[in-house]
Scaffold this motif. Structure first.
Motif, PDB file in Angstrom:
ATOM      1  N   GLY A  27       0.819  -1.208   0.000  1.00  0.00           N
ATOM      2  CA  GLY A  27       0.000   0.000   0.000  1.00  0.00           C
ATOM      3  C   GLY A  27       0.855   1.262   0.000  1.00  0.00           C
ATOM      4  O   GLY A  27       0.584   2.219  -0.750  1.00  0.00           O
ATOM      5  N   LEU A  28       1.909   1.280   0.823  1.00  0.00           N
ATOM      6  CA  LEU A  28       2.810   2.429   0.855  1.00  0.00           C
ATOM      7  C   LEU A  28       3.555   2.583  -0.466  1.00  0.00           C
ATOM      8  O   LEU A  28       3.777   3.714  -0.934  1.00  0.00           O
ATOM      9  CB  LEU A  28       3.808   2.284   2.009  1.00  0.00           C
ATOM     10  CG  LEU A  28       3.236   2.414   3.428  1.00  0.00           C
ATOM     11  CD1 LEU A  28       4.340   2.217   4.459  1.00  0.00           C
ATOM     12  CD2 LEU A  28       2.573   3.772   3.627  1.00  0.00           C
ATOM     13  N   LEU A  29       3.931   1.472  -1.085  1.00  0.00           N
ATOM     14  CA  LEU A  29       4.617   1.542  -2.374  1.00  0.00           C
ATOM     15  C   LEU A  29       3.706   2.109  -3.459  1.00  0.00           C
ATOM     16  O   LEU A  29       4.153   2.882  -4.318  1.00  0.00           O
ATOM     17  CB  LEU A  29       5.114   0.155  -2.786  1.00  0.00           C
ATOM     18  CG  LEU A  29       6.438  -0.313  -2.176  1.00  0.00           C
ATOM     19  CD1 LEU A  29       6.737  -1.744  -2.595  1.00  0.00           C
ATOM     20  CD2 LEU A  29       7.583   0.607  -2.597  1.00  0.00           C
ATOM     21  N   LEU A  67      10.722  -2.775   6.119  1.00  0.00           N
ATOM     22  CA  LEU A  67      10.716  -3.820   5.094  1.00  0.00           C
ATOM     23  C   LEU A  67      11.048  -3.238   3.722  1.00  0.00           C
ATOM     24  O   LEU A  67      11.855  -3.808   2.972  1.00  0.00           O
ATOM     25  CB  LEU A  67       9.342  -4.504   5.059  1.00  0.00           C
ATOM     26  CG  LEU A  67       9.148  -5.591   3.996  1.00  0.00           C
ATOM     27  CD1 LEU A  67      10.138  -6.730   4.199  1.00  0.00           C
ATOM     28  CD2 LEU A  67       7.718  -6.121   4.030  1.00  0.00           C
ATOM     29  N   ILE A  68      10.438  -2.110   3.379  1.00  0.00           N
ATOM     30  CA  ILE A  68      10.664  -1.496   2.064  1.00  0.00           C
ATOM     31  C   ILE A  68      12.129  -1.119   1.877  1.00  0.00           C
ATOM     32  O   ILE A  68      12.753  -1.429   0.849  1.00  0.00           O
ATOM     33  CB  ILE A  68       9.752  -0.262   1.893  1.00  0.00           C
ATOM     34  CG1 ILE A  68       8.294  -0.699   1.732  1.00  0.00           C
ATOM     35  CG2 ILE A  68      10.179   0.573   0.682  1.00  0.00           C
ATOM     36  CD1 ILE A  68       7.298   0.439   1.792  1.00  0.00           C
ATOM     37  N   VAL A  69      12.716  -0.446   2.867  1.00  0.00           N
ATOM     38  CA  VAL A  69      14.114  -0.025   2.761  1.00  0.00           C
ATOM     39  C   VAL A  69      15.032  -1.241   2.671  1.00  0.00           C
ATOM     40  O   VAL A  69      15.967  -1.276   1.857  1.00  0.00           O
ATOM     41  CB  VAL A  69      14.504   0.874   3.948  1.00  0.00           C
ATOM     42  CG1 VAL A  69      16.013   1.129   3.961  1.00  0.00           C
ATOM     43  CG2 VAL A  69      13.766   2.200   3.880  1.00  0.00           C
ATOM     44  N   SER A  70      14.779  -2.266   3.487  1.00  0.00           N
ATOM     45  CA  SER A  70      15.637  -3.451   3.503  1.00  0.00           C
ATOM     46  C   SER A  70      15.603  -4.186   2.167  1.00  0.00           C
ATOM     47  O   SER A  70      16.653  -4.517   1.596  1.00  0.00           O
ATOM     48  CB  SER A  70      15.201  -4.395   4.623  1.00  0.00           C
ATOM     49  OG  SER A  70      15.235  -3.766   5.880  1.00  0.00           O
ATOM     50  N   VAL A  71      14.402  -4.437   1.662  1.00  0.00           N
ATOM     51  CA  VAL A  71      14.246  -5.209   0.423  1.00  0.00           C
ATOM     52  C   VAL A  71      14.814  -4.444  -0.771  1.00  0.00           C
ATOM     53  O   VAL A  71      15.574  -4.998  -1.587  1.00  0.00           O
ATOM     54  CB  VAL A  71      12.765  -5.559   0.181  1.00  0.00           C
ATOM     55  CG1 VAL A  71      12.564  -6.136  -1.212  1.00  0.00           C
ATOM     56  CG2 VAL A  71      12.286  -6.550   1.238  1.00  0.00           C
TER      57      VAL A  71
END
Length: 524
Positions: A59-61, A449-453
């Motif tokens: 959703g944030l993406l 999660l977004i930054v890590s991936v």
């Protein structure tokens, strides 16, 4: 021949960094570290809600992609500059706002001791204050104490707003940290779109803003280290400007005064200088490396000599480095997570033995005794983990997850600890315990999660880029991973290393955005 060797070394380094970031990304999917007892730094690693985590992240993406389409439609350098200025203003206001919101419960543990020492020193009681066992054990803290003492002397020893001023300084320094991280991204990737994504990720980095209430060496040291890295990159990209490496050396020297963790950044800087010297030797590069090392060594020594003159006695390191390693390898499940500040320290360092009046480390030959016990303990731990590999794997896995997989980086510990629930403002109450806490936790979880991936994806895209400077932040993060895996652990201290993965995440997000746009165009 040299170029081939350097290429192999770069590939090996990128592989090791990739394994670390991959573990960070996988752990972010599956695990989360939490504080079940907020009044104490006890950590538990729990399974995350994978489905909900992924849904919020997607959703944030989607929102981010929509924002990118709007920003990229007519993107120019002037628009990028305007967005950068707006982002800096948001970061400054958000940092100070969160700092003030939670500032009434932040002076705990070491931060309280440093603050009180700075106040006493400014009032003229430096010798008496330094006589406390804490500063006998950890004299490196005098650097941060000197920083805080400066504000007491400027604004007055009896000024009741010093803590608020220090929170404001944290907000200003955090703004500078993000600004120079953005500027470094512009240097390394030279793509307006990637720089814009970095700015978006910076203004939405909630845990960094919430950390502004924590008046300690974390934000000052990481900001000065970031300034040092940026001007090093500027110097290496434009070697004619000699003052770039002077600014870089002075900044990293002051960072070393405030926090020993800056040594990790120093090592990365030295590796980059050495790499560039091997590829293309110049006396100016050698001078730049020498000046940086000189500042890192002499600045902390100068501060210690200053306090030695003020107190009338030499300032010695009473706590050997081996003690931190011994403590970091303990897997005893007592009070807090294994590998964190634990009972090894109390038993063998602070413990007052029968018939003695002072702790072991303050006794005659105390540091040598602590060093001997630490060496013996390290040997026992290594032997235990080698003879039982499963135990060793579980220990280091748990230590890694407890350090790196807390999306809020432990900020709630300092917000809830000493303030009674009824005394909390309504907003703070909600953010600490209520609906705002739930919303903020899921947002930070998804952000992590977004930054890590995408940092992993971004590093994969850089695998064929022959330059080492584009990997400088990844090298620093990997150094932080190795250091805290072996020595004392704390999730709070991993925040700077997580933040410097943002440029790689921005590169990965932009590449995915371009791929999606290409597929949409082909379908049309």
């Amino acid at each position: 021949m040299i170029d081939k060797i350097l290429a192999v070394l770069r590939s090996i380094g990128l592989l090791l960094i990739g394994i670390f970031v991959a573990a960070l990304a996988l752990g972010s999917f599956i695990y989360n570290s939490v504080y079940p007892d907020i009044g104490f730094e006890k950590v538990e690693v729990v399974h995350d809600n994978i489905l909900l985590n992924v849904l919020v992240s997607v959703g944030l993406l989607v929102i981010l992609f929509f924002l990118m389409r709007v920003l990229f439609a007519r993107l120019t350098p002037a628009i990028e500059s305007a967005v950068a200025k707006f982002s800096s203003a948001v970061i400054l206001v958000a940092g100070f706002g969160f700092g003030r919101l939670f500032g009434n419960s932040s002076l705990l543990y070491d931060a309280r001791r440093v603050f009180d020492f700075a106040h006493a020193s400014a009032a003229g009681d430096v010798a008496k204050a330094f006589d406390a066992p804490y500063f006998k054990a950890y004299p490196f803290q005098v650097g941060m104490a000197l920083y805080e003492e400066f504000f007491f002397r400027v604004f007055g020893v009896e000024n009741t707003h010093i803590f608020t001023i220090l929170i404001l300084m944290n907000a200003i320094l955090l703004t500078l940290f993000f600004y120079f991280l953005y500027k470094a991204t512009c240097l390394l990737f030279d793509t307006l779109q990637v720089s814009i994504i970095v700015l978006v990720l910076e203004v939405t980095c909630l845990p960094a803003f919430m950390m502004c209430h924590f008046v300690y060496g974390l934000i000052p040291y990481m900001t000065l280290s970031m300034i040092a890295i940026y001007f090093q990159l500027k110097f290496l990209r434009c070697e004619k400007r000699w003052y770039y490496f002077v600014i870089s050396a002075v900044a990293i020297g002051v960072a070393a005064v405030l926090k020993p963790n800056s040594d990790i950044w120093v090592i990365a800087m030295a590796l980059l200088y050495i790499w560039e010297l091997i590829k293309n030797f110049s006396w100016k590069k050698l001078l730049a490396l020498g000046l940086a090392v000189f500042c890192v060594v002499t600045f902390p020594l100068g501060v210690k000599n200053l306090y030695a003159a003020r107190t009338g006695e030499p300032v010695h390191e009473a706590m050997p480095e081996l003690a931190y390693l011994a403590m970091g390898l303990q897997n005893e499940p007592v009070k807090i997570y294994p590998g964190w500040f634990n009972h090894w320290h109390y038993r063998f360092v602070d413990h007052v033995e029968k018939g003695e009046k002072t702790p072991l480390f303050l006794q005659k030959d105390g540091p040598e005794k602590v060093k001997a016990r630490a060496k013996e303990s390290i040997e026992e731990s290594v032997h235990k983990y080698l003879t039982d590999p499963h135990l060793g794997f579980e220990f280091f896995k748990g230590k890694f997850l407890s350090e790196w997989e807390n999306p809020n980086f432990g900020v709630y510990v300092y917000q809830r600890s000493i303030v009674e629930h009824k005394q909390m403002p309504r907003v703070q109450m909600s953010l600490a315990y209520g609906k705002l806490h739930t919303a903020a936790s899921w947002f930070m979880n998804a952000y992590h999660l977004i930054v890590s991936v995408f940092a992993l994806f971004g590093l994969w895209l850089l695998r064929r880029n022959g330059k080492l400077d584009v990997l400088i932040f990844a090298i620093i993060a990997y150094g932080g991973f190795l250091y805290h895996l072996l020595f004392e652990a704390k999730d709070m201290y991993t925040l700077p290393y997580f933040l410097i993965l943002i440029p790689y995440a921005a590169l990965g997000i932009y590449s995915l955005f371009e791929l999606v746009n290409k597929k949409r165009t082909e379908k049309r």
